[in-house]
Design an enzyme around this catalytic site. Structure first.
Site, PDB file in Angstrom:
ATOM      1  N   LYS A  11       0.848  -1.434   0.472  1.00 27.15           N
ATOM      2  CA  LYS A  11       0.106   0.198  -0.630  1.00 27.15           C
ATOM      3  C   LYS A  11       1.086   0.940  -0.099  1.00 27.15           C
ATOM      4  O   LYS A  11       1.671   1.366   0.253  1.00 27.15           O
ATOM      5  CB  LYS A  11      -1.035   0.067   1.219  1.00 27.15           C
ATOM      6  CG  LYS A  11      -0.680   0.062   2.275  1.00 27.15           C
ATOM      7  CD  LYS A  11      -0.244   1.586   3.406  1.00 27.15           C
ATOM      8  CE  LYS A  11       0.790   1.248   4.497  1.00 27.15           C
ATOM      9  NZ  LYS A  11       1.819   2.515   4.951  1.00 27.15           N
ATOM     10  N   ASP A 148      -2.315  -1.535  10.036  1.00 32.25           N
ATOM     11  CA  ASP A 148      -2.212  -1.798   8.542  1.00 32.25           C
ATOM     12  C   ASP A 148      -3.201  -2.732   8.170  1.00 32.25           C
ATOM     13  O   ASP A 148      -3.351  -2.872   6.541  1.00 32.25           O
ATOM     14  CB  ASP A 148      -1.623  -1.275   8.058  1.00 32.25           C
ATOM     15  CG  ASP A 148      -0.548   0.282   8.199  1.00 32.25           C
ATOM     16  OD1 ASP A 148      -1.646   0.838   8.296  1.00 32.25           O
ATOM     17  OD2 ASP A 148       0.373   0.099   8.356  1.00 32.25           O
TER      18      ASP A 148
END
Ligand code: C5P
Length: 324
Positions: A11, A148
């Protein structure tokens, strides 16, 4: 016995705000984390995770990258241990798991490489043990291991608040090309980055805690969210933001230099550090332009320690490559 190969995408952070009140008060939560408002984006750069059953009730991790530990300090190992503890009957029925990580995502880079591996292990074991868990159940399990991980399960373009685990998906972004730059030998501790930010920029006396929730909610009306909804790469690039740059860039001049070099290239729409760094990314309009930017970066910094990648935005998180 079945085995599964999963794709675990990295990401980038299009936006990272550490929430403070109107007086600059910053809250370290009782759990030691900080309140965040982020926009997270999955990218095509990914690791491949192979998961298969073992006859013994053990967990084994293999990885082709010398820097990645294969013991309990690996988040992927901890994800398997969590599943074993949560579902002891399935462990007894199906046996342990062997996890093989084929690493492509740079390590300790601000790209969620460890988190996405752990998310893939949660999903892989769910399949291997026929648990039938929902995405939100997997996200909840993941949140207990790292901030995350829920996003890595979900993927796409997402607003994340709380410590990063509360997700609100945005409409899928059309493809934007990305160039990533990271010095192999440079690592930034995420814990250090947040602690230093709090020490330098937080007025520790939080006077208005109600305002925090309002601030976090306000991310939904930030200009960058409108730019994402309008599928406007130029506008998205103009509104990139990361509070952690305020501590990481002064402490790591090499990272600042990468950012300045990206910014000086005519094809680059915008550039920013991802997460707590030290990866810097640049948004560009086409693959040809991305390759041109990569060449220009390489020419400017012929140092072999600098890794450069061309990648692009994608609309999904962990997904299955194959099952046997
Ligand atoms: O959750 P994760 O293990 O990825 O976080 C790594 C470190 O980053 C935490 O130990 C904490 O020091 C810091 N952090 C934080 N606030 C957040 C997320 C991470 O302080 N919201």
């Amino acid at each position: 016995m079945r085995s599964y190969t999963l794709i675990a995408p990295a990401k980038i952070n299009l936006y990272l705000e550490i929430i403070s009140d109107a007086y600059g008060g910053l809250r370290q939560r009782p759990d030691g984390y900080h309140e965040l408002a982020m926009i997270l984006q999955s990218i095509e750069l990914a690791d491949k995770i192979h998961i298969k059953s073992l006859s013994a009730e053990t967990i084994r991790v293999n990885c082709n990258h010398p820097q990645v530990p294969t013991d309990q300090s690996n988040l992927a190992y901890r994800a398997a241990a969590l599943m074993a503890a949560q579902f002891p009957q399935a462990l007894a029925e199906y046996g342990g798991v062997e996890i093989t990580i084929n690493k492509h995502i740079p390590v300790a880079a601000g790209l969620a490489g460890g988190s996405t591996n752990a998310a893939a292990v949660l999903m892989g074991i769910d399949l291997l043990w026929n648990l039938g868990l929902t995405k939100s159940e997997l996200e909840e399990l993941g949140a207990t291991l790292g901030s995350d991980i829920p996003f890595c399960v979900a993927g796409g373009t997402v607003i994340a608040t709380g410590r990063g685990e509360q997700l609100s998906p945005l409409a899928s972004l059309d493809t934007i090309y990305i160039v990533l730059a990271k010095y192999r030998s440079l690592e930034v501790s995420t814990a250090w980055a947040y602690k230093t930010y709090r020490q330098e920029f937080g007025n520790s006396a939080l006077r208005d805690s109600e305002n925090l929730a309002a601030r976090a909610a306000a991310v939904h009306s930030e200009a960058i969210v409108k730019a994402i909804l309008n599928q406007n790469p130029g506008e998205i690039a103009a509104k990139l933001h990361n509070d952690l740059e305020r501590v990481v860039l002064p402490a790591y001049p090499q990272v600042l230099h990468l950012r300045e070099l990206f910014a000086s290239q005519p094809q680059v729409l915008g550039t920013m550090m991802s997460g707590s760094g030290p990866t810097v990314f640049a948004l560009v309009e086409s693959e040809e332009q991305a390759q041109a930017v990569k060449l220009q970066m390489r020419a400017a910094i012929p140092d072999e320690d600098l890794e450069l990648f061309v990648t692009r935005t994608i609309t999904q998180g962990i997904h299955l490559a194959s099952s046997v």
